[in-house]
Design a protein around this motif. Structure first.
Motif, PDB file in Angstrom:
ATOM      1  N   VAL A   1     -23.821  -4.238  17.977  1.00 14.80           N
ATOM      2  CA  VAL A   1     -23.495  -3.342  16.712  1.00 14.80           C
ATOM      3  C   VAL A   1     -22.805  -4.052  15.729  1.00 14.80           C
ATOM      4  N   ARG A   2     -21.839  -4.502  15.984  1.00 11.98           N
ATOM      5  CA  ARG A   2     -20.674  -5.307  15.060  1.00 11.98           C
ATOM      6  C   ARG A   2     -21.883  -6.363  14.104  1.00 11.98           C
ATOM      7  N   GLN A   3     -22.541  -7.080  15.034  1.00  7.80           N
ATOM      8  CA  GLN A   3     -23.421  -8.075  14.448  1.00  7.80           C
ATOM      9  C   GLN A   3     -24.354  -7.611  13.506  1.00  7.80           C
ATOM     10  N   ARG A   4     -24.940  -6.652  13.930  1.00  4.48           N
ATOM     11  CA  ARG A   4     -26.201  -5.818  12.980  1.00  4.48           C
ATOM     12  C   ARG A   4     -25.553  -5.380  11.761  1.00  4.48           C
ATOM     13  N   THR A   5     -24.328  -4.709  12.072  1.00  5.76           N
ATOM     14  CA  THR A   5     -23.548  -4.052  10.679  1.00  5.76           C
ATOM     15  C   THR A   5     -23.180  -5.361   9.847  1.00  5.76           C
ATOM     16  N   ALA A   6     -22.923  -6.719  10.386  1.00  6.75           N
ATOM     17  CA  ALA A   6     -22.289  -7.747   9.604  1.00  6.75           C
ATOM     18  C   ALA A   6     -23.703  -8.072   8.790  1.00  6.75           C
ATOM     19  N   ILE A   7     -24.828  -8.206   9.447  1.00  5.09           N
ATOM     20  CA  ILE A   7     -26.048  -8.490   8.791  1.00  5.09           C
ATOM     21  C   ILE A   7     -26.498  -7.676   7.634  1.00  5.09           C
ATOM     22  N   LEU A   8     -26.382  -6.318   7.689  1.00  8.08           N
ATOM     23  CA  LEU A   8     -26.596  -5.503   6.783  1.00  8.08           C
ATOM     24  C   LEU A   8     -25.651  -5.365   5.501  1.00  8.08           C
ATOM     25  N   ALA A   9     -24.487  -5.465   6.116  1.00  7.24           N
ATOM     26  CA  ALA A   9     -23.211  -5.531   5.139  1.00  7.24           C
ATOM     27  C   ALA A   9     -23.363  -6.999   4.090  1.00  7.24           C
ATOM     28  N   LEU A  10     -23.635  -7.901   4.631  1.00  6.86           N
ATOM     29  CA  LEU A  10     -23.861  -9.228   3.931  1.00  6.86           C
ATOM     30  C   LEU A  10     -24.872  -9.071   3.029  1.00  6.86           C
ATOM     31  N   SER A  11     -26.049  -8.624   3.330  1.00  5.98           N
ATOM     32  CA  SER A  11     -27.279  -8.610   2.754  1.00  5.98           C
ATOM     33  C   SER A  11     -27.188  -7.727   1.539  1.00  5.98           C
ATOM     34  N   SER A  12     -26.650  -6.368   1.775  1.00  4.60           N
ATOM     35  CA  SER A  12     -26.584  -5.340   0.973  1.00  4.60           C
ATOM     36  C   SER A  12     -25.475  -5.855  -0.113  1.00  4.60           C
ATOM     37  N   LEU A  13     -24.366  -6.476   0.218  1.00  7.72           N
ATOM     38  CA  LEU A  13     -23.409  -6.776  -0.767  1.00  7.72           C
ATOM     39  C   LEU A  13     -24.046  -8.051  -1.474  1.00  7.72           C
ATOM     40  N   ALA A  14     -24.766  -8.887  -1.056  1.00  9.32           N
ATOM     41  CA  ALA A  14     -25.237  -9.861  -1.954  1.00  9.32           C
ATOM     42  C   ALA A  14     -26.231  -9.381  -2.952  1.00  9.32           C
ATOM     43  N   VAL A  15     -27.091  -8.488  -2.481  1.00 12.14           N
ATOM     44  CA  VAL A  15     -28.136  -7.984  -3.451  1.00 12.14           C
ATOM     45  C   VAL A  15     -27.531  -7.171  -4.566  1.00 12.14           C
ATOM     46  N   LEU A  16     -26.496  -6.124  -4.035  1.00 14.11           N
ATOM     47  CA  LEU A  16     -25.864  -5.407  -5.139  1.00 14.11           C
ATOM     48  C   LEU A  16     -24.942  -6.249  -5.973  1.00 14.11           C
ATOM     49  N   SER A  17     -24.297  -7.382  -5.721  1.00 17.28           N
ATOM     50  CA  SER A  17     -23.727  -8.124  -6.417  1.00 17.28           C
ATOM     51  C   SER A  17     -24.510  -8.889  -7.523  1.00 17.28           C
ATOM     52  N   ALA A  18     -25.895  -9.347  -6.937  1.00 23.10           N
ATOM     53  CA  ALA A  18     -26.584 -10.015  -7.821  1.00 23.10           C
ATOM     54  C   ALA A  18     -27.255  -9.027  -8.827  1.00 23.10           C
ATOM     55  N   GLY A  19     -27.635  -7.771  -8.452  1.00 24.72           N
ATOM     56  CA  GLY A  19     -28.142  -6.885  -9.503  1.00 24.72           C
ATOM     57  C   GLY A  19     -27.062  -6.526 -10.414  1.00 24.72           C
ATOM     58  N   LEU A  20     -25.850  -6.300 -10.131  1.00 24.41           N
ATOM     59  CA  LEU A  20     -24.898  -5.962 -11.091  1.00 24.41           C
ATOM     60  C   LEU A  20     -24.536  -7.208 -12.130  1.00 24.41           C
ATOM     61  N   PHE A  21     -24.484  -8.114 -11.629  1.00 22.61           N
ATOM     62  CA  PHE A  21     -24.318  -9.271 -12.390  1.00 22.61           C
ATOM     63  C   PHE A  21     -25.146  -9.528 -13.519  1.00 22.61           C
ATOM     64  N   VAL A  22     -26.397  -9.271 -13.134  1.00 21.01           N
ATOM     65  CA  VAL A  22     -27.461  -9.362 -14.187  1.00 21.01           C
ATOM     66  C   VAL A  22     -27.448  -8.008 -15.238  1.00 21.01           C
ATOM     67  N   VAL A  23     -27.588  -6.940 -14.602  1.00 15.41           N
ATOM     68  CA  VAL A  23     -27.810  -5.875 -15.273  1.00 15.41           C
ATOM     69  C   VAL A  23     -26.660  -5.237 -16.052  1.00 15.41           C
ATOM     70  N   ALA A  24     -25.248  -5.298 -15.373  1.00 15.32           N
ATOM     71  CA  ALA A  24     -24.173  -4.836 -15.773  1.00 15.32           C
ATOM     72  C   ALA A  24     -23.393  -6.095 -16.575  1.00 15.32           C
ATOM     73  N   GLU A  25     -23.501  -7.188 -16.525  1.00 13.13           N
ATOM     74  CA  GLU A  25     -22.812  -8.608 -17.011  1.00 13.13           C
ATOM     75  C   GLU A  25     -23.339  -9.347 -18.012  1.00 13.13           C
ATOM     76  N   VAL A  26     -24.828  -9.739 -17.595  1.00 10.79           N
ATOM     77  CA  VAL A  26     -25.318 -10.582 -18.375  1.00 10.79           C
ATOM     78  C   VAL A  26     -26.191 -10.142 -19.497  1.00 10.79           C
ATOM     79  N   VAL A  27     -27.112  -8.941 -19.153  1.00 11.09           N
ATOM     80  CA  VAL A  27     -28.078  -8.015 -20.024  1.00 11.09           C
ATOM     81  C   VAL A  27     -27.313  -7.498 -21.137  1.00 11.09           C
ATOM     82  N   PRO A  28     -26.138  -6.731 -20.997  1.00 11.59           N
ATOM     83  CA  PRO A  28     -25.503  -6.060 -21.858  1.00 11.59           C
ATOM     84  C   PRO A  28     -25.420  -7.026 -23.426  1.00 11.59           C
ATOM     85  N   LYS A  29     -25.342  -6.242 -24.440  1.00 14.78           N
ATOM     86  CA  LYS A  29     -25.101  -7.091 -25.545  1.00 14.78           C
ATOM     87  C   LYS A  29     -23.847  -6.446 -26.329  1.00 14.78           C
ATOM     88  N   PRO A  30     -23.271  -7.234 -27.249  1.00 17.32           N
ATOM     89  CA  PRO A  30     -21.975  -6.627 -27.865  1.00 17.32           C
ATOM     90  C   PRO A  30     -22.212  -5.370 -28.797  1.00 17.32           C
TER      91      PRO A  30
END
Length: 351
Positions: free
Chosen positions: A73-102
């Motif tokens: 259970v701990r291992q599968r939770t870690a797999i989901l947590a890592l993948s969701s964290l990385a995908v959310l971070s990548a999405g926010l980096f692009v949509v919330a940090e790179v795409v916005p204009k001044p």
């Protein structure tokens, strides 16, 4: 302080240890501590003794608590947590940090208005690459590197809160940072020694699909409402119908569907329903915290409360049933061993 009072002080410190450990080792350790105190002429526990007993006691208690949760259970939770964290971070980096204009200069804004961290909107730009790098390291088999990057993610989240408090640089919403911190901790704590890439890539693909659905929903709302600020700073974080707002709206239904699908999978591979429940609960902190912060309970705008209340009962029930299967003698890795065969493994690679 007499010797008896010194013994009482030591026994109070040993309450940091779990009861089973104290039953087996307390008297022996007390005798050793009293002998050392007599040899040095001390009449009270030294600061070193206090720190040592408290730290090791809490660590032992935590180890016992973790032992109550099956390894799979701990291992599968870690797999989901890592993948969701990385995908959310990548999405926010692009949509919330790179795409916005001044913000437009013709409205009286100075050049670069709304970009508070160099060319980026917030300090999140310094956090998001770390989980993505951790996912790449884990998929390459560099488990230690991945754990170091996840630890740096937790440190970067805490540093972002402090830097934003001391400077004029903006940070992502606090509830979003809390979700990042929790997911990084779960991913680091339960990361398997031998990571199954198929599970990691499948989970990452599913979270990419979820994030794409949230982004599409957000763009459709912005287009239908005629908004023109989608590319402006902070729109993705705090704007109505922004990416984070859209994630929060579709999250209750997504968690419910995810737990239902994981429950079916867990009939043969126990542990996935619990993992989806735990990671989904971490994600759910975002809409719950925003609902409590900005909307009165039961208001018309409080979409979250009703959705999560309806989903809570079946989701918790499915997670409890899956946890009991994973922990039972007939669960994964607990099958009886035939003579001459290898012992079972709790590694999800073997499941």
């Amino acid at each position: 302080m007499t010797t008896s009072r010194l013994e009482i002080a030591y026994r109070r410190l040993l309450r940091c240890y779990p009861p089973r450990w104290r039953h087996d080792h307390e008297d022996e350790l007390i005798a050793t501590l009293l002998d050392l105190a007599d040899a040095t002429g001390r009449t009270r526990p030294s600061p070193a003794d206090i720190a040592d007993l408290v730290v090791h006691g809490l660590a032992t208690r935590l180890g016992v608590s973790l032992g109550l949760v099956p390894v799979v259970v701990r291992q599968r939770t870690a797999i989901l947590a890592l993948s969701s964290l990385a995908v959310l971070s990548a999405g926010l980096f692009v949509v919330a940090e790179v795409v916005p204009k001044p913000l437009p200069a013709y409205a009286g804004n100075p050049p670069g208005a709304g970009l508070t961290f160099g060319p980026f909107v917030t300090l999140g730009a310094a956090i998001y690459p770390l989980p993505v790098a951790a996912l790449v390291a884990a998929s390459a088999g560099a488990r230690r590197t991945a754990r170091v990057l996840l630890g740096l993610t937790c440190i970067a989240v805490c540093a972002a809160v402090l830097v934003a408090a001391w400077t004029d640089i903006a940070r992502p919403p606090l509830y979003l940072l809390a979700v990042l911190f929790l997911q990084a901790g779960m991913a680091s704590a339960g990361m398997p020694t031998a990571l199954r890439r198929r599970d990691l890539f499948t989970a990452a693909a599913l979270f990419c699909l979820f994030l794409a659905a949230a982004g599409t929903y957000s763009l459709s709302l912005v287009h239908s409402n005629g908004y023109v600020y989608y590319n402006n700073p902070f729109a993705a974080y705090r704007g109505p119908d922004g990416l984070v707002d859209s994630i929060q709206r579709i999250l209750p239904a997504t968690v419910l569907v995810g737990v239902a699908a994981a429950t079916v999978i867990s009939l043969r591979r126990p542990g996935w329903a619990v993992a989806v429940f735990v990671v989904g609960a971490a994600w759910s902190l975002m809409p719950i915290a925003e609902s409590i912060r900005y909307y009165p309970w039961g208001s018309a705008n409080d979409v979250v409360s009703g959705g999560f209340l309806l989903a809570a009962v079946p989701v918790v029930l499915a997670a409890v049933m899956d946890l009991s299967r994973a922990a039972s003698p007939h669960g994964l890795g607990s099958a009886p061993v035939r003579q001459g065969s290898a012992p079972p493994s709790n590694d999800p690679d073997q499941g």
